[in-house]
Design an enzyme around this catalytic site. Sequence first.
Site, mmCIF file in Angstrom:
data_model
loop_
_atom_site.group_PDB
_atom_site.id
_atom_site.type_symbol
_atom_site.label_atom_id
_atom_site.label_comp_id
_atom_site.label_asym_id
_atom_site.label_seq_id
_atom_site.Cartn_x
_atom_site.Cartn_y
_atom_site.Cartn_z
ATOM 1 N N TRP A 101 12.369 -15.000 -14.563
ATOM 2 C CA TRP A 101 10.923 -14.901 -14.775
ATOM 3 C C TRP A 101 10.260 -14.854 -13.397
ATOM 4 O O TRP A 101 10.296 -15.826 -12.650
ATOM 5 C CB TRP A 101 10.393 -16.094 -15.579
ATOM 6 C CG TRP A 101 10.614 -15.953 -17.046
ATOM 7 C CD1 TRP A 101 11.687 -16.383 -17.768
ATOM 8 C CD2 TRP A 101 9.730 -15.320 -17.984
ATOM 9 N NE1 TRP A 101 11.548 -16.055 -19.089
ATOM 10 C CE2 TRP A 101 10.345 -15.404 -19.260
ATOM 11 C CE3 TRP A 101 8.498 -14.681 -17.881
ATOM 12 C CZ2 TRP A 101 9.760 -14.897 -20.412
ATOM 13 C CZ3 TRP A 101 7.916 -14.167 -19.023
ATOM 14 C CH2 TRP A 101 8.539 -14.271 -20.275
ATOM 15 N N ASN A 108 -9.795 4.475 4.165
ATOM 16 C CA ASN A 108 -9.051 5.729 4.061
ATOM 17 C C ASN A 108 -9.289 6.411 2.715
ATOM 18 O O ASN A 108 -9.421 7.634 2.642
ATOM 19 C CB ASN A 108 -7.555 5.470 4.275
ATOM 20 C CG ASN A 108 -7.196 5.414 5.751
ATOM 21 O OD1 ASN A 108 -7.128 6.429 6.423
ATOM 22 N ND2 ASN A 108 -7.005 4.211 6.266
ATOM 23 N N ALA A 111 -12.379 5.987 7.921
ATOM 24 C CA ALA A 111 -13.172 6.718 6.929
ATOM 25 C C ALA A 111 -13.670 8.044 7.486
ATOM 26 O O ALA A 111 -13.565 9.089 6.833
ATOM 27 C CB ALA A 111 -14.349 5.862 6.458
ATOM 28 N N ARG A 160 -9.040 20.491 5.372
ATOM 29 C CA ARG A 160 -7.976 21.029 4.517
ATOM 30 C C ARG A 160 -8.537 21.979 3.464
ATOM 31 O O ARG A 160 -7.896 22.942 3.062
ATOM 32 C CB ARG A 160 -7.228 19.886 3.819
ATOM 33 C CG ARG A 160 -6.349 19.057 4.725
ATOM 34 C CD ARG A 160 -5.538 18.029 3.940
ATOM 35 N NE ARG A 160 -4.967 17.040 4.847
ATOM 36 C CZ ARG A 160 -5.461 15.817 5.030
ATOM 37 N NH1 ARG A 160 -6.511 15.420 4.348
ATOM 38 N NH2 ARG A 160 -4.889 14.993 5.873
ATOM 39 N N CYS A 168 -6.259 -3.107 11.889
ATOM 40 C CA CYS A 168 -5.499 -4.202 11.286
ATOM 41 C C CYS A 168 -4.270 -4.557 12.111
ATOM 42 O O CYS A 168 -3.734 -5.663 11.989
ATOM 43 C CB CYS A 168 -5.064 -3.827 9.866
ATOM 44 S SG CYS A 168 -6.436 -3.386 8.788
ATOM 45 N N SER A 176 -8.909 7.276 14.777
ATOM 46 C CA SER A 176 -7.869 7.180 13.740
ATOM 47 C C SER A 176 -6.788 6.159 14.102
ATOM 48 O O SER A 176 -5.606 6.473 14.164
ATOM 49 C CB SER A 176 -7.225 8.558 13.501
ATOM 50 O OG SER A 176 -8.185 9.475 13.061
#
Length: 464
Positions: free
Chosen positions: A447, A318, A21, A31, A54, A50
Amino acid sequence: MSMSRTKRGPERLVVIGGDAAGMSAASQARRLKGPDELEIVAFERGHFTSYSACGIPYWVGGDVSDRDQLIARTPEEHRARDIDLRIRTEVTEIDVAGGRVLARDVDSGAESWTSYDKLVIATGARPVRPDLPGVDAPGVHGVQTLDDGQALIDTLAGTRGRRAVVVGAGYIGVEMAEALINRGYQVTVVNRGREPMSTLDPDMGRLVHEAMTGLGITMVDDAEVTKVLTTDDGRVRAVATQDAEYPADVVVLGIGVRPETGLAAAAGLPLGAHGGLLTDLAMRVRGHENIWAGGDCVEVLDLVSGQLRHIALGTHANKHGQVIGTNAGGGYATFPGVVGTAVSKVCDLEIARTGLREKDARRVGLRFESVTIESTSRAGYYPDAAPMTVKMLAERRTGRLLGVQIVGREGAGKRVDIAAVALTAGMTVEQMTALDLGYAPPFSPVWDPVLVAARKAALKVRTS
């Protein structure tokens, strides 16, 4: 020593936390505004920025060979984009009234104040570490950061014994059990719940239990750890419950995480019932125009239940960072909420869920019908078609989709994304039956299993 801001110079954005984050916010703000308009200072108390937390279980287990593969952007890469990133530097105080933060160099102990015009709090979450005798012994590990992962790998490399105990059977516990099995350890999982994966209903958790037992993992359910036993030299030797002892050369805590919001709480910022920071849709901390927060330290709106939840996932972090960086950089963006989608695996068993469990629906006063179907990942006649169980919850009378859980082999887990989109769109199970999904025998039966569950749920809702 202090670092003051010159009023005539560029605005200063200070970011606390250098992972998903925080650095997404810093990068997005950069940016939108160059260094002549916006100075960005970021503090990270660890060695890394960064990175994919996980991915740590897969690094520990050997699926990912090198730690650096988990790092999306190094400190040097951030600095090359005019972000003043300071690693091994921990913010110890936020002075909201004075618009400044106090930071301490972890190695030298030196402290200094840094003023800000805009502040981003991205302090993440911390592993739950129970207050038990022996829990701080060498050989007992939480796994939340790359530093934690490196410490665990170092322990595994220096340990002769091959017995591991994992405490907790949520996502981290299950993934770490697999990682340790892959490293040749005898693994025991001690879980205080009836079944592993409490994010599933117990009937679906039972399928995970059976698969883990089939891998040779010893499952101990309905058990609470009471102490960690140590050797004469202080190292871990076993984990004890009320009824038994389980020998251990290494212990991994996979009990879950809590928002890391002590710093924010001390500054008087608003926290929710789960201990996470409260923000508005623009990810601004409520009541503070120039402070944002995102990632594992905040609470988010559950779009299905309408209530706030704490969900620690890199996907959310993120997205929060993108929203925060856009707003801090002078643009406009919002984060509407989540439906609670998560996917995991234990060896070749894929586990996925989105929306509400039965107990979640009951807690918020929803009346519902549930159905469970068994199908296959491909056309039944196609080679390697694998079994899959899908459970679906739908609101009584309206038929609104409330939740889906999937347990199966290859091709099962990512099917939950169909349900995640349907939940976000507020679809009924009747509407879902008409979804035009991709079909060919190598990919699905005629299906799709999710649609088979939707058909059964629609019928049950109509006749209830």
